[in-house]
Scaffold this active site. Structure first.
Site, mmCIF file in Angstrom:
data_model
loop_
_atom_site.group_PDB
_atom_site.id
_atom_site.type_symbol
_atom_site.label_atom_id
_atom_site.label_comp_id
_atom_site.label_asym_id
_atom_site.label_seq_id
_atom_site.Cartn_x
_atom_site.Cartn_y
_atom_site.Cartn_z
ATOM 1 N N ALA A 149 0.850 -1.196 0.000
ATOM 2 C CA ALA A 149 0.000 0.000 0.000
ATOM 3 C C ALA A 149 0.882 1.242 0.000
ATOM 4 C CB ALA A 149 -0.896 -0.001 1.231
ATOM 5 N N GLY A 197 0.672 -5.281 0.689
ATOM 6 C CA GLY A 197 -0.465 -5.380 -0.226
ATOM 7 C C GLY A 197 -0.057 -5.968 -1.562
ATOM 8 N N GLU A 246 4.066 -5.510 7.221
ATOM 9 C CA GLU A 246 3.191 -4.512 7.830
ATOM 10 C C GLU A 246 3.442 -4.292 9.318
ATOM 11 O OE1 GLU A 246 2.334 -6.742 5.649
ATOM 12 O OE2 GLU A 246 0.784 -6.000 4.300
ATOM 13 N N GLU A 273 -0.390 -9.485 -1.076
ATOM 14 C CA GLU A 273 -1.815 -9.783 -0.916
ATOM 15 C C GLU A 273 -2.535 -9.785 -2.256
ATOM 16 O OE1 GLU A 273 -2.251 -6.760 2.227
ATOM 17 O OE2 GLU A 273 -3.150 -8.361 3.426
HETATM 18 N N1 T1G Z 1 4.530 3.552 0.069
HETATM 19 C C1 T1G Z 1 4.966 4.789 -0.260
HETATM 20 N N2 T1G Z 1 6.254 5.084 -0.573
HETATM 21 C C2 T1G Z 1 7.127 4.062 -0.544
HETATM 22 C C3 T1G Z 1 6.748 2.741 -0.209
HETATM 23 C C4 T1G Z 1 5.378 2.499 0.112
HETATM 24 N N3 T1G Z 1 4.936 1.278 0.413
HETATM 25 N N4 T1G Z 1 7.865 1.968 -0.268
HETATM 26 C C5 T1G Z 1 8.873 2.771 -0.629
HETATM 27 N N5 T1G Z 1 8.440 4.027 -0.790
HETATM 28 C C6 T1G Z 1 9.238 5.192 -1.204
HETATM 29 C C7 T1G Z 1 10.366 5.484 -0.228
HETATM 30 O O1 T1G Z 1 9.899 6.293 0.831
HETATM 31 C C8 T1G Z 1 11.342 6.218 -1.137
HETATM 32 O O2 T1G Z 1 10.829 7.524 -1.311
HETATM 33 C C9 T1G Z 1 11.181 5.506 -2.473
HETATM 34 O O3 T1G Z 1 9.887 4.864 -2.430
HETATM 35 C C10 T1G Z 1 12.242 4.459 -2.685
HETATM 36 O O4 T1G Z 1 12.205 3.610 -1.526
HETATM 37 C C11 T1G Z 1 -2.404 -3.186 2.231
HETATM 38 C C12 T1G Z 1 -1.507 -1.909 4.439
HETATM 39 C C13 T1G Z 1 10.140 -1.568 -1.779
HETATM 40 C C14 T1G Z 1 12.121 -2.756 -0.807
HETATM 41 O O5 T1G Z 1 6.432 -1.867 4.010
HETATM 42 O O6 T1G Z 1 10.595 -2.033 1.784
HETATM 43 O O7 T1G Z 1 0.876 -2.872 2.150
HETATM 44 O O8 T1G Z 1 12.811 8.743 -0.312
HETATM 45 O O9 T1G Z 1 14.574 4.043 -0.848
HETATM 46 O O10 T1G Z 1 15.865 0.737 -1.334
HETATM 47 O O11 T1G Z 1 -2.168 -4.804 3.924
HETATM 48 O O12 T1G Z 1 11.042 0.755 -0.252
HETATM 49 O O13 T1G Z 1 12.590 8.449 -2.807
HETATM 50 O O14 T1G Z 1 11.009 9.971 -1.568
HETATM 51 O O15 T1G Z 1 13.243 2.138 0.184
HETATM 52 O O16 T1G Z 1 14.828 0.268 -3.648
HETATM 53 C C15 T1G Z 1 3.877 -2.540 3.159
HETATM 54 C C16 T1G Z 1 8.180 -0.636 2.129
HETATM 55 C C17 T1G Z 1 3.054 -1.307 3.120
HETATM 56 C C18 T1G Z 1 7.395 -1.887 1.835
HETATM 57 C C19 T1G Z 1 12.417 -0.669 -2.149
HETATM 58 N N6 T1G Z 1 5.062 -2.381 2.310
HETATM 59 N N7 T1G Z 1 9.195 -0.337 1.137
HETATM 60 O O17 T1G Z 1 13.649 -0.364 -1.514
HETATM 61 O O18 T1G Z 1 13.944 2.058 -2.257
HETATM 62 S S1 T1G Z 1 1.598 -1.441 4.136
HETATM 63 C C20 T1G Z 1 6.256 -2.032 2.833
HETATM 64 C C21 T1G Z 1 10.349 -1.050 1.095
HETATM 65 C C22 T1G Z 1 0.596 -2.519 3.273
HETATM 66 C C23 T1G Z 1 -1.421 -3.933 3.114
HETATM 67 C C24 T1G Z 1 -0.627 -3.002 3.980
HETATM 68 C C25 T1G Z 1 11.381 -0.558 0.112
HETATM 69 C C26 T1G Z 1 11.490 -1.404 -1.157
HETATM 70 P P1 T1G Z 1 11.877 8.766 -1.518
HETATM 71 P P2 T1G Z 1 13.566 2.962 -1.004
HETATM 72 P P3 T1G Z 1 14.679 0.649 -2.237
#
Ligand code: T1G
Length: 696
Positions: A67, A106, A129, A109
């Site tokens: 998400a 997500g 999450e 999911e």
């Molecule tokens: N949402 C919004 N922005 C995100 C994002 C996300 N999920 N993931 C990364 N970014 C932004 C990050 O802030 C950065 O922004 C840029 O993307 C590059 O990220 C529905 C509710 C995917 C492994 O927890 O683990 O799903 O600094 O530097 O090293 O039930 O990002 O450039 O402005 O980390 O290549 C669950 C979180 C969400 C994954 C990539 N998902 N992200 O790593 O790049 S909750 C997560 C990561 C959810 C469901 C629930 C990593 C990455 P900026 P980065 P990277």
């Protein structure tokens, strides 16, 4: 080939197969537009008689990163992700998720809502999450156990870890690992399944839990590990609901997700998530390019030097270690080998890998061996004269353009730089023991350090897997300066009536990895003793001085390494040191202090507010760029509970007016120690928060 372009979800039909491409750079976060785009794409597919099957794939580097976390601070926007996933799963035409890069949260999911999953060999899958203070809220806790059983589902959901393609295939999380190009492999895969009834996870029951007391045992274990983080335990509640019919379980999951989504812990963990990325955005660098670093010299083979050498070897650098004598060098090389053997014995490194790293590692007693190094990190004894001598020698042998870094934890780097003819190349790289494990790296910019040298510090830190935080020069930089302040508060409380083990228990209940007195015993009481003696000549006479710790040291009790400090250690297990308690009581009596009891809450408040007040002064003086930098230092280097977001985030959540009010109350007892930070007073007067200073 017909193609319709959705906002960020496109559908291209080729030979009866619809390729649904999710495209939302940089990580295909599942925003409202993507949720709507998936629903529209499925409607189009199911309404198109030419289409017999579909593939969902991500554009760019990743399948989907979950998400869009940026939407969580706002009211939820329809359609929900469960609705989008239901539109996929209910399709009569088989749908396969073609996963590369990552499928997280997500994203996984969505893949679980597809009828099949095929992955690229390098793909990683997970439900992280809980690390954001929430739980998988779009069917993850319900579909996953139906696919891989409760035990494996609980492991992935409660740890938030990522499983590689091989492990995912082994546990049945995916149906195939693609050979060759992913899209083509997905085409072949789904073509073979046209006409077969699409398997739907929501249509089957979860297998029975692995044991009768599975949930009860898991609950006890997770509660201990969570150390106050709710999401880990609540994820188990949602998982347990998977023993119900799917719709009931999904409803329960969504209720728990919505409860947590707006919680303080989720807010704090989202703050930590973005702060961990923001710390690398340093205004002062404005585009400075890092220097090329392929080889690193390390001066000193003690605990820190060996840890730095191991971190550097594992990051692919060539490493040369220099020590003052052959014996010392032999010890240093042994320390490096021991650290690497630790990885091998834990199954985290093969013997071949270790051999390969050792082949990139050389030792010498002649400083000349450091001549070719692009970066040299000094990690010798914390004494200014010793360090200045080392830097004078480095100045004589290092090649032009080499970066010269000191690992000092509090000495004045301007003074060290002045021992060379190249102060612009000198920087502080403050590692935290054990240097090959702790993620924090304080990058200390001296007055003359050039921007490209600072940029080099960040680039090397990133490659070492560290979280680099820019710090200015003061006694203790960011982390140790805050620690000194809250240690003073801890000393004051044990002189006023608390006992060290009560303070530690309170701070561990607060969520700290270890209480301050246990930490001091671990690192050695002589380190802070030396610091107090060094500061004595310039100590402000208005400062309350507690002599208890000095008396403990004078008794020769220096902590774990001497078997006794604040605690007594038998087989490494700590128990209160009754003799220390006698000294504490004596010292209170000497000062005529009528000892009084402290509640855990008061201990926690006094230590947290001391950290907040000092953090505000550190930001105000420009030692830290923003409050979020202070938060990252405390979380990454000092065991501050991540689910509180760091001291400055915690202050915002408490409310700065309440924080200032409390500090003013404490200042009535000790006006000097508790002088409220002017920045804190200004923010309260302006109705602002620390997060207002964190930038966009
Ligand atoms: N949402 C919004 N922005 C995100 C994002 C996300 N999920 N993931 C990364 N970014 C932004 C990050 O802030 C950065 O922004 C840029 O993307 C590059 O990220 C529905 C509710 C995917 C492994 O927890 O683990 O799903 O600094 O530097 O090293 O039930 O990002 O450039 O402005 O980390 O290549 C669950 C979180 C969400 C994954 C990539 N998902 N992200 O790593 O790049 S909750 C997560 C990561 C959810 C469901 C629930 C990593 C990455 P900026 P980065 P990277």
């Amino acid at each position: 080939m017909t193609e319709t372009k959705g906002a960020t979800v496109s559908v291209a039909v080729e030979d009866g197969i619809a390729m649904v491409t999710v495209d939302n750079p940089p990580v295909n976060a599942i925003s409202q537009a993507i949720r709507q785009g998936l629903i529209d794409a499925m409607a189009e597919i199911n309404g198109n008689p030419e289409v017999a099957a579909a593939i969902i794939i991500g554009a760019g580097r990743y399948f989907m990163a979950g998400a869009d976390v940026r939407e969580f601070d706002k009211p939820a926007l329809p359609p929900s992700l469960p609705e989008a996933i239901a539109s996929i799963e209910s399709s009569e035409k088989p749908v396969v998720a073609a996963i590369h890069g990552v499928a997280l949260g997500g994203g996984l999911e969505v893949a679980l809502g597809c009828h099949y999953r095929i992955v690229d060999p390098g793909a990683k899958l997970g439900l992280p999450e809980v690390a954001l203070g929430i739980i998988p809220g779009s069917g993850g806790t319900q579909r996953l156990p139906r696919l891989i059983g409760f035990a494996k589902a609980l492991d992935l959901i409660s740890s938030g870890r990522q499983a590689g393609a091989g492990e995912a295939a082994e546990m049945g999380l995916v149906d195939a690992v693609a050979e060759g190009e992913l899209a083509a492999a997905a085409m072949d895969f789904i073509r073979q399944r046209i006409g077969a009834a699409p398997p739907r996870l929501s249509a089957i029951d979860a297998p029975a839990p692995e044991s009768q007391d599975f949930f009860e045992t898991a609950r006890r274990r997770l509660a201990r590990r969570a150390r106050g983080q709710e999401s880990i335990v609540r994820a188990l509640d949602a998982l347990e609901a998977a023993t119900l019919p799917f719709d009931q379980g999904a409803k329960r999951e969504r209720e728990i997700f919505n409860e947590l989504r707006g919680s303080d812990q989720a807010k704090a963990l989202r703050h930590a998530f973005f702060a961990e990325r923001a710390v690398a955005k340093v205004a002062a660098l404005d585009g400075a390019k890092p220097r090329e670093v392929a080889s690193i010299g390390v001066v000193g083979g003690g605990t820190m030097g060996a840890g730095i050498a191991v971190a550097s070897l594992r990051a692919g650098y060539q490493v040369t270690m220099v020590e003052a004598s052959t014996d010392a060098l032999t010890r240093g090389l042994g320390n490096v080998e021991k650290n690497l053997d630790g990885y091998v014995s834990r199954g985290r490194m093969s013997e071949e890998t270790k051999a390969g790293l050792m082949a990139e590692f050389t030792g010498a007693v002649d400083y000349g061996a450091l001549g070719p190094a692009d970066l040299i990190i000094e990690a010798v004894f914390e004494d200014m004269a010793v360090k200045k001598d080392v830097f004078a020698k480095l100045d004589a042998v290092a090649k032009p353009g080499a970066v010269l870094a000191t690992n000092t934890s509090y000495l004045d780097i301007d003074e060290i730089a002045a021992a060379t003819n190249r102060p612009g190349d000198v920087i502080g790289l403050h590692f935290f023991a054990p240097a090959h494990i702790m993620r924090l790296l304080e990058i200390i910019r001296a007055a003359s350090t050039t921007p490209d040298v600072v940029a080099t510090g960040f680039a090397v830190g990133r490659r070492l897997g560290k979280v680099g935080v820019l710090a200015g020069i003061c006694d203790g930089f960011i982390g140790n300066r805050i620690s000194a302040k809250f240690r003073q508060q801890a000393y004051a409380m044990i002189e006023d009536g608390a006992l060290p083990w009560e303070v530690d228990a309170a701070m561990e209940a607060f969520g700290m990895a270890m209480g301050p007195f246990r930490v001091m015993d671990l690192s050695g009481l002589d380190i802070t003793w030396a610091m107090r003696k060094r500061q004595a000549p310039t100590r402000d006479p208005r400062e309350r001085y507690v002599a208890i710790a000095d008396r403990i040291c004078e008794a020769g009790w220096l902590g774990q390494k001497t078997g006794r400090g604040w605690y007594v250690y038998e087989d490494g297990k700590p128990s209160p040191n009754a003799d220390a308690e006698s000294i504490i009581i004596e010292e209170s009596e000497k000062k005529g202090i009528a000892r009084r009891p402290f509640t855990a809450q008061e201990i926690q408040d006094r230590i947290l507010y001391a950290m907040i007040n000092e953090g505000a002064k550190i930001v105000e003086e420009g030692i830290a760029q923003r409050p979020l930098d202070v938060d990252m230092v405390e979380i990454m280097g000092y065991g501050f509970p991540r689910w509180r977001g760091g001291p400055m985030c915690a202050a915002d959540i408490i409310g700065l007016d309440q924080v200032l009010g409390k500090i003013r109350d404490y200042a009535r007892e000790d006006a000097f120690y508790w002088a409220p930070a002017p920045l804190l007073q200004r923010l309260v007067a302006d109705g602002k928060t620390f997060s207002d200073l964190n930038g966009g």
